[in-house]
Write a protein that holds these residues in place. Structure first.
Motif, short mmCIF file in Angstrom:
data_model
loop_
_atom_site.label_atom_id
_atom_site.label_comp_id
_atom_site.label_asym_id
_atom_site.label_seq_id
_atom_site.Cartn_x
_atom_site.Cartn_y
_atom_site.Cartn_z
N THR A 6 -2.64 6.91 -10.94
CA THR A 6 -2.96 8.24 -11.16
C THR A 6 -2.70 8.62 -12.60
O THR A 6 -1.35 8.69 -12.74
CB THR A 6 -2.81 9.13 -10.29
N ASP A 12 2.36 2.03 -3.41
CA ASP A 12 1.26 2.34 -4.48
C ASP A 12 0.99 3.73 -4.38
O ASP A 12 0.39 4.27 -5.18
CB ASP A 12 0.27 1.40 -4.38
N GLN A 13 1.32 4.31 -3.16
CA GLN A 13 1.10 5.78 -2.93
C GLN A 13 2.26 6.51 -3.01
O GLN A 13 3.31 6.14 -2.49
CB GLN A 13 0.33 5.96 -1.58
N THR A 59 0.86 7.28 -16.43
CA THR A 59 0.65 7.24 -15.23
C THR A 59 1.59 7.73 -14.32
O THR A 59 2.70 7.61 -14.64
CB THR A 59 0.20 5.96 -14.75
N SER A 113 -0.94 12.97 -1.53
CA SER A 113 -0.78 11.64 -1.82
C SER A 113 -1.49 11.34 -2.99
O SER A 113 -2.75 11.43 -3.02
CB SER A 113 -1.23 10.56 -0.53
N PHE A 114 -0.89 10.39 -4.00
CA PHE A 114 -1.50 10.21 -5.33
C PHE A 114 -1.14 8.42 -5.39
O PHE A 114 -0.04 8.07 -4.94
CB PHE A 114 -1.06 10.74 -6.44
N SER A 115 -2.14 7.81 -5.95
CA SER A 115 -1.95 6.47 -6.31
C SER A 115 -0.80 6.34 -7.68
O SER A 115 -0.89 7.37 -8.24
CB SER A 115 -3.03 5.54 -6.86
N ALA A 116 -0.32 5.42 -7.72
CA ALA A 116 0.84 5.34 -8.68
C ALA A 116 -0.03 5.12 -10.01
O ALA A 116 0.29 5.33 -11.21
CB ALA A 116 1.70 4.09 -8.48
N GLY A 139 0.77 -1.30 -0.01
CA GLY A 139 -0.11 0.10 -0.04
C GLY A 139 0.69 1.30 -0.10
O GLY A 139 0.66 2.17 -0.57
#
Length: 117
Positions: A29, A6-7, A70, A24-27, A3
């Motif tokens: 995004t 991925d952030q 991404t 914080s962004f997800s990978a 987790g």
């Protein structure tokens, strides 16, 4: 543990040296989503802010990021610091039509000067 991988913590450095974020962004995004986030969080007191996604260019690790990529695809191994914050530089580029209109309305551009000796 996956987790955290991925952030990504990202802050956006504006041309005047101020920052938006970090956030914080997800990978997964997309770069286009990052730009939408910048548009939404752009400081209202700053002049000449971006109006559309096309006005915004994001630079990370010396590369201009493409909208269809991404965050994970754009991540540089050199910038991969566990628990660190990635800084992306924001460049505002006005649409070309505005530049063309300014040049077309400039009377200096319409004059021709010839010298015959």
């Amino acid at each position: 543990m996956s987790g955290g991988k991925d952030q990504l913590e990202i802050k956006f450095r504006l041309i005047d040296g101020t920052d938006i974020g970090p956030k914080s962004f997800s990978a997964a995004t997309s770069v286009a989503t990052l730009k939408e986030n910048i548009l939404a969080q752009w400081p209202k007191e700053k002049e000449n802010g971006p109006r559309t996604l096309k006005d915004v260019k994001l630079i990370s690790a010396g590369r201009i990021l493409e909208n269809n990529k991404t965050v994970g695809e754009c991540q540089s191994p050199l910038c991969d610091i566990p628990g660190g914050v990635t800084t992306m530089h924001v460049v505002i580029q006005p649409p070309p039509q505005e530049k063309e209109k300014k040049m077309a309305n400039d009377p200096k551009q319409k004059r021709c000067v010839c010298v015959i000796l």
